[in-house]
Design a protein around this motif. Sequence first.
Motif, mmCIF file in Angstrom:
data_model
loop_
_atom_site.group_PDB
_atom_site.id
_atom_site.type_symbol
_atom_site.label_atom_id
_atom_site.label_comp_id
_atom_site.label_asym_id
_atom_site.label_seq_id
_atom_site.Cartn_x
_atom_site.Cartn_y
_atom_site.Cartn_z
ATOM 1 N N PRO A 1 0.810 -1.222 0.000
ATOM 2 C CA PRO A 1 0.000 0.000 0.000
ATOM 3 C C PRO A 1 0.840 1.269 0.000
ATOM 4 C CG PRO A 1 -0.925 -1.597 1.519
ATOM 5 C CD PRO A 1 0.392 -2.155 1.064
ATOM 6 N N ALA A 2 1.966 1.252 0.715
ATOM 7 C CA ALA A 2 2.813 2.445 0.768
ATOM 8 C C ALA A 2 3.374 2.803 -0.606
ATOM 9 C CB ALA A 2 3.961 2.218 1.747
ATOM 10 N N TYR A 3 3.508 1.809 -1.491
ATOM 11 C CA TYR A 3 4.031 2.039 -2.827
ATOM 12 C C TYR A 3 2.941 2.352 -3.840
ATOM 13 C CZ TYR A 3 8.653 0.238 -1.472
ATOM 14 O OH TYR A 3 9.878 0.057 -0.897
ATOM 15 N N SER A 4 1.748 1.834 -3.610
ATOM 16 C CA SER A 4 0.708 1.927 -4.634
ATOM 17 C C SER A 4 -0.329 3.019 -4.384
ATOM 18 C CB SER A 4 -0.017 0.580 -4.758
ATOM 19 O OG SER A 4 -0.704 0.267 -3.551
ATOM 20 N N GLU A 5 -0.428 3.532 -3.150
ATOM 21 C CA GLU A 5 -1.549 4.423 -2.834
ATOM 22 C C GLU A 5 -1.483 5.757 -3.572
ATOM 23 O OE1 GLU A 5 -1.566 4.974 1.344
ATOM 24 O OE2 GLU A 5 0.453 5.842 1.468
ATOM 25 N N ASN A 6 -0.289 6.229 -3.891
ATOM 26 C CA ASN A 6 -0.167 7.526 -4.566
ATOM 27 C C ASN A 6 0.325 7.416 -6.002
ATOM 28 O OD1 ASN A 6 -0.963 9.075 -2.265
ATOM 29 N ND2 ASN A 6 1.087 8.757 -1.394
ATOM 30 N N ILE A 7 0.383 6.202 -6.510
ATOM 31 C CA ILE A 7 0.930 6.012 -7.843
ATOM 32 C C ILE A 7 -0.031 6.550 -8.900
ATOM 33 C CG2 ILE A 7 -0.039 3.741 -8.408
ATOM 34 C CD1 ILE A 7 2.779 2.894 -9.264
ATOM 35 N N LYS A 8 0.532 7.126 -9.970
ATOM 36 C CA LYS A 8 -0.276 7.621 -11.080
ATOM 37 C C LYS A 8 -0.121 6.677 -12.266
ATOM 38 C CE LYS A 8 0.256 12.509 -9.818
ATOM 39 N NZ LYS A 8 0.757 13.834 -10.278
ATOM 40 N N LEU A 9 -1.233 6.343 -12.884
ATOM 41 C CA LEU A 9 -1.221 5.480 -14.055
ATOM 42 C C LEU A 9 -1.794 6.260 -15.234
ATOM 43 C CD1 LEU A 9 -2.043 1.723 -14.181
ATOM 44 C CD2 LEU A 9 -2.964 3.224 -15.937
ATOM 45 N N GLU A 10 -0.983 6.403 -16.300
ATOM 46 C CA GLU A 10 -1.377 7.219 -17.437
ATOM 47 C C GLU A 10 -0.989 6.541 -18.746
ATOM 48 O OE1 GLU A 10 0.553 10.992 -17.184
ATOM 49 O OE2 GLU A 10 -0.175 11.428 -15.158
ATOM 50 N N SER A 11 -1.561 7.015 -19.824
ATOM 51 C CA SER A 11 -1.133 6.607 -21.158
ATOM 52 C C SER A 11 0.152 7.350 -21.517
ATOM 53 C CB SER A 11 -2.198 6.939 -22.203
ATOM 54 O OG SER A 11 -3.389 6.228 -21.954
ATOM 55 N N THR A 12 0.968 6.736 -22.350
ATOM 56 C CA THR A 12 2.147 7.423 -22.872
ATOM 57 C C THR A 12 1.714 8.588 -23.751
ATOM 58 O OG1 THR A 12 2.209 5.863 -24.720
ATOM 59 C CG2 THR A 12 3.637 5.381 -22.829
ATOM 60 N N GLN A 13 2.583 9.569 -23.889
ATOM 61 C CA GLN A 13 2.287 10.698 -24.774
ATOM 62 C C GLN A 13 2.475 10.293 -26.231
ATOM 63 O OE1 GLN A 13 3.878 14.557 -23.682
ATOM 64 N NE2 GLN A 13 4.225 15.106 -25.823
ATOM 65 N N PHE A 14 3.501 9.454 -26.468
ATOM 66 C CA PHE A 14 3.789 9.003 -27.817
ATOM 67 C C PHE A 14 3.277 7.586 -28.001
ATOM 68 C CE2 PHE A 14 7.571 11.623 -26.598
ATOM 69 C CZ PHE A 14 7.198 12.753 -27.305
ATOM 70 N N TYR A 15 3.116 7.216 -29.262
ATOM 71 C CA TYR A 15 2.898 5.817 -29.589
ATOM 72 C C TYR A 15 4.183 5.338 -30.247
ATOM 73 C CZ TYR A 15 0.834 1.556 -31.466
ATOM 74 O OH TYR A 15 0.580 0.247 -31.770
ATOM 75 N N ASN A 16 4.466 4.051 -30.153
ATOM 76 C CA ASN A 16 5.753 3.528 -30.608
ATOM 77 C C ASN A 16 5.788 3.393 -32.127
ATOM 78 O OD1 ASN A 16 8.347 2.662 -30.326
ATOM 79 N ND2 ASN A 16 7.808 0.542 -29.920
ATOM 80 N N GLN A 17 5.570 4.507 -32.790
ATOM 81 C CA GLN A 17 5.707 4.566 -34.232
ATOM 82 C C GLN A 17 6.614 5.741 -34.567
ATOM 83 O OE1 GLN A 17 1.601 4.863 -35.483
ATOM 84 N NE2 GLN A 17 1.481 2.680 -35.882
ATOM 85 N N GLY A 18 7.079 5.766 -35.810
ATOM 86 C CA GLY A 18 7.929 6.876 -36.183
ATOM 87 C C GLY A 18 9.298 6.768 -35.550
ATOM 88 N N THR A 19 10.012 7.886 -35.487
ATOM 89 C CA THR A 19 11.428 7.863 -35.141
ATOM 90 C C THR A 19 11.771 8.684 -33.899
ATOM 91 O OG1 THR A 19 11.771 9.679 -36.727
ATOM 92 C CG2 THR A 19 12.111 7.437 -37.530
#
Length: 407
Positions: free
Chosen positions: A366-384
């Motif tokens: 709980p001490a590790y997970s209670e404040n964690i943020k889960l988000e999508s990446t800004q980029f997608y793994n395409q391009g360079t």
Amino acid sequence: MIPDGQPGHIDQIKQTNVGAVYRLIDQFGPISRIELSKKAQLAPASITKIVRELIQAHLVLETEFQDPGSRGRPAIGLALDTQAWHYLSARISLGSITLGLRDLSSKLVVEEVLPLPEQAHEPLLKRIISEIDQFFIRHQRKLERLTAIAITLPGMIDARRGIVHRMPFYHDVFDMPLGDTLSEHTGLPVYVQHDIGAWTLAESLYGASRGCKNVVQIVIDHNVGAGVITSGRVLHAGSSSVAEIGHTQVDPYGKRCYCGNHGCLETVASTDSILDLVRQRLTVPVPASLLHGVSLTIEAVCDAANRGDQLARDVIISVGQSVGRILAIMVNLFNPEKVLIGSPLNLSQDILHPAIMSCIQQQSLPAYSENIKLESTQFYNQGTMPGAALVKDALYSGSLLIKLLQG
């Protein structure tokens, strides 16, 4: 600015200091020499010497700027000189190679996506070199000072030596000496990295994890893996820089993986495996599904899930739970402040992310997970952009700068 564990060799110290000065000018420029000395924690004489070399090499320039709150004459500051400095950033994926010419500011000059079939008469290495040669010929009028080549790709990779041991899709690859061969062919420094590790670095330098010191990034795509940022640096940056969670066995009697094992997470959670599972479930008597009679793609599965299709929702939730169980262990190991999800499944992030987060909260401390943020990446793994991050990192470390200063 010398990091902890100071190198004993004078050349390494110079490289570290040059890289630190370049990074600070990039981040804060235009910046005065006095302010640069303070931020770099280097003596003014050292700053003067480093800056003089960078200006003479046309990597840094002087420019007028107005200090905030000042009404006097403009000050003389330092900024990067990135024009006419180019590098090639490439990405190899299923059936294609993306080639992009960029300048040292990471600005894209030109980019092409070209076919790279899985099966061909010539070895993959020879085909890669041929495509790069032809790209340079087509765009020679745009080329000025070419500085480096960066290549990102999936597989089992020794980044330090530039060797690709194995790759998915391209089964003729066996200990392919990509880095050395391409460097000998072009005379340029070549940076080879796993695409997930490079993507994680790109998010740290330009994207969703910028400014974060501890991050875990999970990728769910044709392959499944993780990149880790710890104390502001990519974990194992000199090797593969990818946490091979995709090759963690979750089913000892499962499908054979290209790594040689059976039942790897990648055989359960990759996008190809997801589509195979959907096809199997559509062949047995099930309640009406929006996926009957449509061309099956990840986008179609996500669209159906978002519209309430139970089969599609169940499949995405199952993937989230499988990945989430492994991710919960990683949270306990690395205590990240943020978890990023890079996947086409983010089209259904309102379904996928809660399934992942539920596992994290239930199975990690709980001490590790209670404040964690889960988000999508800004980029997608395409391009360079991931390859661009490798070059930027080489500039910041000073390793590429020293080569450019030496001509």
